[in-house]
Design a protein around this motif. Structure first.
Motif, PDB file in Angstrom:
ATOM      1  N   CYS A  39       0.917  -1.149   0.006  1.00  0.00           N
ATOM      2  CA  CYS A  39       0.103   0.041  -0.044  1.00  0.00           C
ATOM      3  C   CYS A  39       0.945   1.179   0.001  1.00  0.00           C
ATOM      4  N   SER A  65      -5.189   2.156  -3.883  1.00  0.00           N
ATOM      5  CA  SER A  65      -4.548   1.275  -4.638  1.00  0.00           C
ATOM      6  C   SER A  65      -4.345   1.651  -5.926  1.00  0.00           C
ATOM      7  N   VAL A  77      -9.686  -0.680   0.327  1.00  0.00           N
ATOM      8  CA  VAL A  77      -8.536  -1.509   0.433  1.00  0.00           C
ATOM      9  C   VAL A  77      -8.604  -2.612   1.656  1.00  0.00           C
ATOM     10  N   GLY A 130      -8.367   5.064   0.767  1.00  0.00           N
ATOM     11  CA  GLY A 130      -8.405   3.674   0.603  1.00  0.00           C
ATOM     12  C   GLY A 130      -9.726   3.098   1.195  1.00  0.00           C
TER      13      GLY A 130
END
Lengths: 493, 493
Positions: free
Chosen positions: A117, A126, A354, B323
């Motif tokens: 990351c 990402s 993520v 994210g």
């Protein structure tokens, strides 16, 4: 004094009267209007109302609503897999990496994910396709699952649940006008994401019927029939398969998959294989075969040419992590220029969540035998899958015992799709109410027993037959179902 | 022996020759083909290649690539807000609720969020609109932000980042054919999500130009001009505003917002207010005014009629949690039937990521003065916003000092959008390469200095002018920018 007449959209306010709205049912995107999604439709809204009545002390013949309308495992009391949550918590709050109460294998997973990351933070975007090392783990998982069939991590795309991937691929495939418009072949019964996405994209829905008399098997002759009929008014270019089946719970045989892939090869169809229930196979005589592995075994002429997208998810299997919206797709034989277009399209939404990507990574990279979390992980996994297998069996037994209900064997997924026999007078009553007969049945079932199921009409069914989808994540339902039925059975769970 | 001629899509394989692909650039959805998204476009792909060269020991005039192409705070080293991560970690792994190393206020937040989740798990699907108690917290936050202007939590929808909300609302609004097709008014320069979504949905993009000579202000006369011109070929129904501006970094005055809302009222436009940078205002003479509050202050005739959607996000502000894909929208004056259609449309994708919803909840419900995390939270928040304010000032100073670059004051958001003067010979060179001149400039800047910025042509700009968008989340850029410019300036940061 009223608004100026004529085109409402250009009407101007007069003397302080309320302005016409810009966005009304008349001006709404007609493709949005055409969308239907029964899994969260009127029955579920009604269930919510009943829940509020119960909460406020109102009286019903039951004390709680059982939501058997949606495959939402944790809401039904299924516990999360400890290791998965440890890894995601470590990624979320890396100070925990110093905590002695977290096992070393969870820490190793978390550190590996964080290294992939930006700024070692779950809070970074990402790449649009997902975190590279997670894509690599997924490819390794697929190779193992498919006993060595090669998987290239550059063909793996993380998604926001499987739904997002399915809609993205369909979006690429819709083109042409009139008879050249893209036709999308879907099973009937189907998971209504497909019909909804087809409506929203303005594609043509091409129905092929699963064989209820043969345990909801897919018969390739029916594919031929549906294809030839559709060719008269559209250009069928996509074949969607759900295996194990939703809402029908069947598991396809290897022979059947071969037949389907041969058909797709011959007719030049893009195959979309919804394989989110690949871990959910319970019947002892059934096994999951991935479309990709079967394609490989058919030889290079097939394996190097049929365009295939397969979808997976964190929401099902033994993890049931729906809320994390994790998922991935593997795409083989996609034209490289088209692949670049797909990356571009996905990049507009920046990236999948993520934390959901991290959850997916645990599923494809679970603890190994020499790691400290191995035993607990496998105990928890076996417990969830064992309970689901028991519930599948019990569901089949109970539903078969209820007069007026006929249920096929439940081989996999999380659903039964029993046929219900509705007396002609009830059918007439429903029609008088402007309602599908199975909708009336499900409303009555909800009102009398508190069991919330989705009518078969929301998934599609052969004309004149009626069904409902029953999600068997909950154990309590059997006895109530029988109590609520019109029978005099005394069976209890 | 070759494939049968005629319609390629129905061609059948012969003698083992490779089958034609179903999905090619010729059959790809033309609306997908029309999408452009420069923020992750060719410059960024090139930057990735250079990073790989550096990693493999290759030589460049610099040692690392500075990604000033995207507002990705954590990737640039910004640290997460501790309290936010504590709450999300507690929700993810509730065993931590027993840990003495987490503060009580974080535990209270986590318990409240989990009580709103099915089975008290982040792994359950939430309602399609989001978790009820988070929607209530958001409404309370908006009322406080807008000094008492009422906010109804049933008008709040959690989203998968702000992008998801913006595309969902646009999707509702696109209808009609030919001259009745929906026109969407967007600022130029714009954030390319807008042009991408308009292309994907097949709507008509209607440009209105921000006034570069007046610090990128929005001039209502320009709105009138653009609207009248567009009426000739489409039906403008939507007005999109980005305030504070992306990529232009300006902050709109209250007077300007009033003018815009009056115009939208008169012309019956649906207003979409992208307010994701509402916390990112640095210039001492500027203040954030929400469109909703200004609408309220214009009186009930406006407040009860103009259809307005406002968007917010976890990705920007002081948290930079991109994210997690958290965000919300508040929608006022939406027709109730249309609102039901919106809920239906969102339900097809089931729900926004629940961890992102939890992150959003922390932003709208931060520690209070009597709570243990208050001091640290505010210290961290002030530190992030202070650093951004310093960088904004420094960016403006440095860019203004570079010959050939002219930069407006940077009032808010995370961006500068300086004008660059490209000599006629370089313009010719670019054209010979089939490239936009500012694309050539940005490629050269990347190759010579390692600074990755996005050309103005990706955002839109007046014909014959050239710009780039510079994201000032990173401190290191100034000196390299000057070294990399064609000037002989000796200025250093």
């Amino acid at each position: 004094e009223t608004l100026s007449s004529g085109d409402e959209r250009t009407a101007r306010p007069r003397n302080g009267k309320a302005r016409e709205k810009t966005l009304t049912m008349e001006t709404l995107n007609p493709q949005v209007k055409a969308v239907e999604y029964a899994v969260r439709g009127p029955i579920v809204i009604k269930a919510g109302e009943i829940e509020r009545i119960l909460q406020e002390g109102g009286k019903k013949p039951f004390t709680e609503v059982i939501k058997a309308n949606i495959g939402d495992a944790h809401a039904m009391g299924q516990q999360p897999i400890t290791f998965l949550r440890q890894v995601v918590a470590l990624c979320t709050f890396p100070e925990l990496l110093d905590s002695p109460s977290f096992p070393e294998d969870a820490k190793r997973r978390a550190q590996r994910i964080l290294q992939g990351c930006g700024g070692r933070s779950l809070g970074s975007y990402s790449a649009s396709q997902g975190v590279d090392c997670i894509r690599q783990d997924i490819a390794a998982y697929i190779e193992q699952r498919d006993q060595g069939v090669p998987s290239n991590w550059e063909n793996i795309f993380l998604t926001t649940g499987a739904s997002d991937g399915i809609v993205s691929i369909l979006r690429l495939l819709v083109s042409g006008e009139g008879r050249a418009r893209t036709g999308v072949m879907i099973p009937i019964p189907q998971y209504p994401l497909y019909s909804a996405a087809i409506a929203e994209l303005g594609a043509v829905q091409v129905n092929y019927y699963l064989d209820e008399d043969n345990c909801w098997a897919l018969d390739v002759h029916e594919l031929h029939r549906a294809y030839q009929a559709a060719k008269q008014h559209c250009q069928p270019r996509v074949l969607c398969i759900i295996n194990p089946g939703n809402p029908t719970g069947q598991v396809q045989s290897k022979k059947c998959i071969e037949d389907v892939l041969h058909f797709a090869y011959e007719e030049n169809l893009f195959v979309m294989a919804d394989e989110v229930y690949q871990e959910n196979v319970y019947a002892p005589d059934c096994e999951f075969h991935s479309f990709k592995k079967v394609l490989y075994e058919m030889g290079p002429e097939y394996f190097n040419s049929v365009e295939l997208a397969s979808f997976h998810s964190t929401s099902k299997g033994y993890t049931g992590e729906c809320g994390f919206r994790g998922g991935f797709m593997e795409i083989v034989n996609l034209d490289p220029e088209v692949k670049a277009q797909l990356v571009k399209l996905l990049s507009v939404r920046l990236c999948p969540p993520v934390a959901g990507q991290a959850a997916m990574d645990v599923i494809v990279n679970p603890p190994q035998p020499d790691e400290p979390s191995f035993a607990q992980f496998h105990k928890e996994k076996a417990s969830v899958l064992g309970a689901l297998a028991d519930k599948a069996k019990l569901t089949e037994q109970i539903l078969s015992a209820v007069p007026g209900i006929k249920c096929n064997p439940v081989q996999g997924a999380m659903y039964a799709f029993p046929q219900i026999f509705i007396p002609p007078r009830a059918v007439e009553e429903a029609k008088a109410l402007g309602m599908q007969p199975d909708m009336l049945y499900c409303l009555r079932l909800l009102e009398e027993t508190g069991i919330c199921v989705v009518p078969g009409s929301g998934f599609g069914q052969r004309e004149g037959t009626y069904h409902f989808r029953y999600v068997y994540l909950n154990f309590l339902d059997g006895s109530r179902m029988i109590l609520g039925s019109s029978s005099h059975s005394n069976a209890k769970v």
